[in-house]
Scaffold this active site. Structure first.
Site, short mmCIF file in Angstrom:
data_model
loop_
_atom_site.label_atom_id
_atom_site.label_comp_id
_atom_site.label_asym_id
_atom_site.label_seq_id
_atom_site.Cartn_x
_atom_site.Cartn_y
_atom_site.Cartn_z
CG MET A 82 -54.57 57.96 -27.88
SD MET A 82 -53.97 57.56 -29.53
CE MET A 82 -55.51 57.41 -30.43
N GLY A 98 -51.29 49.35 -34.94
CA GLY A 98 -51.97 50.50 -35.51
C GLY A 98 -51.10 51.73 -35.46
N GLY A 99 -51.62 52.81 -34.88
CA GLY A 99 -50.92 54.08 -34.85
C GLY A 99 -51.31 54.95 -36.03
CD1 TRP A 100 -50.51 60.15 -38.58
CD2 TRP A 100 -52.53 60.28 -37.67
NE1 TRP A 100 -51.22 61.08 -39.29
CE2 TRP A 100 -52.46 61.18 -38.75
CE3 TRP A 100 -53.71 60.18 -36.93
CZ2 TRP A 100 -53.54 61.98 -39.11
CZ3 TRP A 100 -54.78 60.98 -37.30
CH2 TRP A 100 -54.68 61.86 -38.38
CD GLU A 140 -53.90 56.61 -33.71
OE1 GLU A 140 -53.69 57.70 -34.28
OE2 GLU A 140 -53.16 56.17 -32.84
CE1 TYR A 141 -58.12 58.09 -33.27
CE2 TYR A 141 -58.04 59.49 -35.22
CZ TYR A 141 -57.65 59.21 -33.92
OH TYR A 141 -56.78 60.05 -33.27
CD1 TRP A 154 -33.81 48.24 -38.43
CD2 TRP A 154 -32.41 46.58 -37.95
NE1 TRP A 154 -32.81 48.77 -37.68
CE2 TRP A 154 -31.91 47.78 -37.38
CE3 TRP A 154 -31.67 45.41 -37.77
CZ2 TRP A 154 -30.73 47.82 -36.64
CZ3 TRP A 154 -30.49 45.46 -37.05
CH2 TRP A 154 -30.03 46.65 -36.49
CE1 TYR A 211 -51.69 61.07 -27.46
CE2 TYR A 211 -51.77 60.75 -25.09
CZ TYR A 211 -51.65 60.23 -26.37
OH TYR A 211 -51.49 58.88 -26.54
CG ASP A 212 -51.22 64.95 -30.57
OD1 ASP A 212 -50.37 65.83 -30.39
OD2 ASP A 212 -50.91 63.75 -30.72
#
Length: 722
Positions: free
Chosen positions: A217, A104-106, A147-148, A74, A219-220
């Site tokens: 990315m 984007g993003g997960w 993703e993705y 917001w 990592y994870d």
């Protein structure tokens, strides 16, 4: 692969020159707009950013609505706080700094981006929206974090369409710069590191051709969605890790082998750890059995996840031991009292990644997720502000200047890790290729999501389709969704129960728990927290600054707006589902309906208007794409509300239909590029424009459509008067 034979030469391309930057290496830093909601010392705002720490700051995230960009939080662009402006004003203190907006993003998933990229017209609208939005708010570029492609409800042809999107975006950015005389907008991406994702999602040569740089990315790579401990960002594979590809060096090399020049690849470095709860604290090596995720930290408040400063706080408590895997070259911390196990990066492990990989092998620099997860205040770790990112920047700057790069000294005691995994440790299966990245804000509104690592729920998902929803036989307050063969347990909001009829959470008065809770043996295996996570609405803003009312979304991962009228579930032993197997099935007499059957229960659910159920995609698709052989001769296409159809059902394919959807022509027009249109006579209905055709849609029960908000809202917030 798409290659522009007449592409603009880098040196004649107006704007940022990736070959002639002031420093040889890039230091790309992500800022997350939900970190403002954290507790105490974890609360983070743009003034906490050191403007000289990074060469590029990426603002995560914008939001995709239809084919256009809008704000996610917001206060991203409100008149009071305007986080966009606060971040971009950092360029006044460091004129060399570049800022980008990430899309984007997960939590955004793949379907919306698959739809956007599916046609030339959709892509054109997105690109034009991007240029307008970025220029309006003074960003220097666009970072695509889809993703993705071709995964997570994406479509097989996403890979080709994403390549086209890359080409058309770069060409549009070039043309806009030439026409306006402004510096060209940057075009970058954050991408997955698992090989199956890389192979299925990315046309690597095309991305390398059209993008300024690509952030990996890395990592994870392991996490609490697995049954044993694993290092989520090892430089190399631990001796105890059976998958030798899930490490930073292997992922980077694979991207290069697929066609990306090393200088365009930016290696991802994490300022957080992934945690587990050990079964037995005496068995604490890599590959040790776990019962679930580690407890949430006091500031980040997410199970299985700890910021670097939260790990520092634990180390300084003196209640655990820090070990280091000599092969993977990363540490992990074990607290035997709480059975906590967390793999992470410290200054020594980051120095190894920077010197042995990025600098030695000639990669383009480092990317970090994220600024708010380092000890940005310098009050916890005792190593100054931003100890990890400062090390990254200094090491890269020293290497750019040709000076010596000295490894840092570590202040915390480190013990060598066990040389072998525990003898009774189970073998580690390859992790899901879309293991969740840390792109999800955690709020008190998000349902609790856990995965079952065995038992009856797993046997269901071993046979069911991806996205299949079914109840928890042990309780009414949660349900399961199948995600790549794993059973993900999702808890309803505290006051709701799962409704088998609608496959959503509902008022308890509408739910007959006797149809859900059975005498089946309960699943006894431990649960672990896992992603995917629901997109967090911006409901935590201070009441004095937030908009008066936030519109509920029309489509949600789990419906938190229950139906208003009582529902009567189909009794067990009657109807279509009484003899059908668990899962999704076409209606035997109406192509526009389908069943989601579980345990002999399930009522017909409608596809959106103009769509039929497709057995090919196990979801609804444009009627023109489905061969319907069981539609009654005189039966119209059902245009019933899409109120509670499970959103986990694979959505319609996004390939442009060969002909317009078979819907009755409404008395409205989609001319002029409209995305949504108000219904002329019914406040509870609206039209969505698809390829120029207006498709009638219905709001969830009890909601009215708002043209102002482009979604369904509470009646008092809608401008429509019945």
């Amino acid at each position: 692969m798409f290659v522009d034979k007449n592409r603009t030469n880098f040196h004649s391309d107006r704007g940022f020159d990736i070959r002639q930057g002031e420093t040889k290496y890039k230091m790309v830093c992500y800022y997350t707009n939900w970190s403002q909601y954290r507790n105490g010392v974890g609360k983070f705002f743009p003034p906490d950013i050191d403007p000289h720490l990074c060469t590029h700051i990426v603002y995560a995230f914008g939001k995709l609505v239809g084919n256009k960009i809008t704000n996610f939080e917001w206060n991203d662009n409100d008149e009071y706080n305007n986080l966009y402006k606060q971040v971009n004003d950092l360029k006044m203190k460091n004129p060399a700094l570049k800022t980008l907006l990430a899309m984007g993003g997960w939590t955004a998933g793949s379907l919306a981006y698959s739809n956007m990229a599916s046609t030339f017209e959709n892509r054109k609208e997105f690109i034009e929206s991007s240029i307008s939005w970025l220029r309006k708010y003074d960003f220097d570029g666009l970072d695509m974090d889809w993703e993705y492609p071709a995964n997570r409800d994406g479509k097989p042809y996403d890979k080709e369409n994403f390549a086209l999107l890359c080409k058309e975006t770069r060409e549009a950015f070039n043309n806009e710069a030439a026409a306006t005389g402004k510096d060209r907008l940057l075009f970058t991406s954050a991408v997955g590191a698992g090989r199956s994702v890389i192979d299925s999602a990315y046309d690597v040569p095309a991305m390398a051709e059209y993008m300024d740089f690509i952030c990996l990315m890395t990592y994870d790579l392991h996490g609490s969605w697995e049954s044993v401990t694993g290092l989520h960002a090892g430089l190399y594979a631990s001796n105890n890790d059976p998958d030798k590809t899930l490490n930073v060096a292997s992922a980077a090399e694979y991207w290069h082998q697929k066609g990306a020049p090393r200088e365009k690849l930016i290696i991802g470095l994490a300022t957080y750890g992934r945690s587990f709860t050990l079964v037995d604290s005496s068995q604490h090596g890599v590959g040790a059995p776990v019962s679930g995720a580690g407890l949430a930290g006091p500031y980040t408040r997410e199970k299985g996840f700890l910021s670097y400063y939260e790990i520092c706080e634990m180390q300084k408590s003196g209640q655990g031991v820090t070990y280091r895997d000599p092969v993977a070259k990363v540490p992990y911390f074990v607290n035997p009292n709480t059975k906590l196990w967390v793999g992470f990066d410290d200054e020594a492990s980051l120095s190894a990644k920077l010197t042995e990989l990025i600098i030695k092998d000639g990669y383009g620099g480092a990317m970090t997720w994220s600024l708010p997860l380092d000890d940005f205040t310098g009050t916890i770790c005792g190593e100054g502000k931003y100890p990890l990112i400062s090390l990254m920047k200094k090491t890269l700057d020293d290497a750019s200047g040709g000076g010596p790069v000295n490894p840092p000294s570590t202040n915390s005691p480190v013990t060598d890790s066990p040389t072998a995994a525990p003898t009774n440790a189970p073998s580690t299966n390859a992790p899901p290729t879309n293991a969740p990245p840390t792109n999800a804000p955690v709020t008190t509104q998000a349902p609790v999501v856990t995965t079952e690592s065995g038992g009856g729920s797993e046997s269901v998902c071993a046979q069911a389709s991806n996205g299949f929803v079914f109840p928890n036989a042990n309780e009414c307050t949660s349900f399961y969704q199948c995600v790549h063969g794993k059973a993900v347990k999702i808890s309803c909001q505290p006051w709701l129960h799962f409704n088998v009829k609608t496959s959503n959470c509902d008022w308890p008065s509408n739910v007959d728990c006797s149809l859900i809770v059975t005498t089946h043996a309960p699943v006894t295996t431990a649960t672990t927290t896992s992603s995917p996570k629901t997109t967090a609405p911006a409901t935590l803003a201070p009441t004095t600054l937030a908009p008066t009312t936030l519109a509920p979304t029309t489509i949600a991962h789990t419906s938190t707006t229950p139906t208003k009228s009582p529902t009567t579930p189909t009794p067990t032993g009657s109807g279509f589902c009484s003899t059908a197997s668990n899962g999704l099935h076409p209606h035997p007499h109406n192509c526009s309906l389908y069943y989601n059957c579980w345990g002999g229960i399930g009522d017909p659910l409608p596809c959106p208007a103009g769509q039929y159920f497709s057995t090919k995609y196990n979801g609804c698709d444009y009627a023109s794409n489905v061969e319907c052989t069981n539609q009654p001769t005189n039966a119209p296409v059902t245009e019933g509300p899409v109120t509670n159809a499970p959103t986990q059902t694979p959505a319609p394919t996004t390939r442009a239909p060969t002909q317009a959807p078979e819907t009755q022509a409404p008395a409205v027009s989609c001319a002029g590029g409209a995305l949504y249109l108000a219904h002329p006579t019914d406040c509870a209905k609206f039209y969505q424009c698809n390829h120029g055709d207006a498709v009638e849609m219905s709001c969830q029960s009890g909601l009215f459509f708002s043209l102002k908000h482009s979604t369904c809202v509470w009646p008092k917030d809608s401008e429509c008067e019945p």
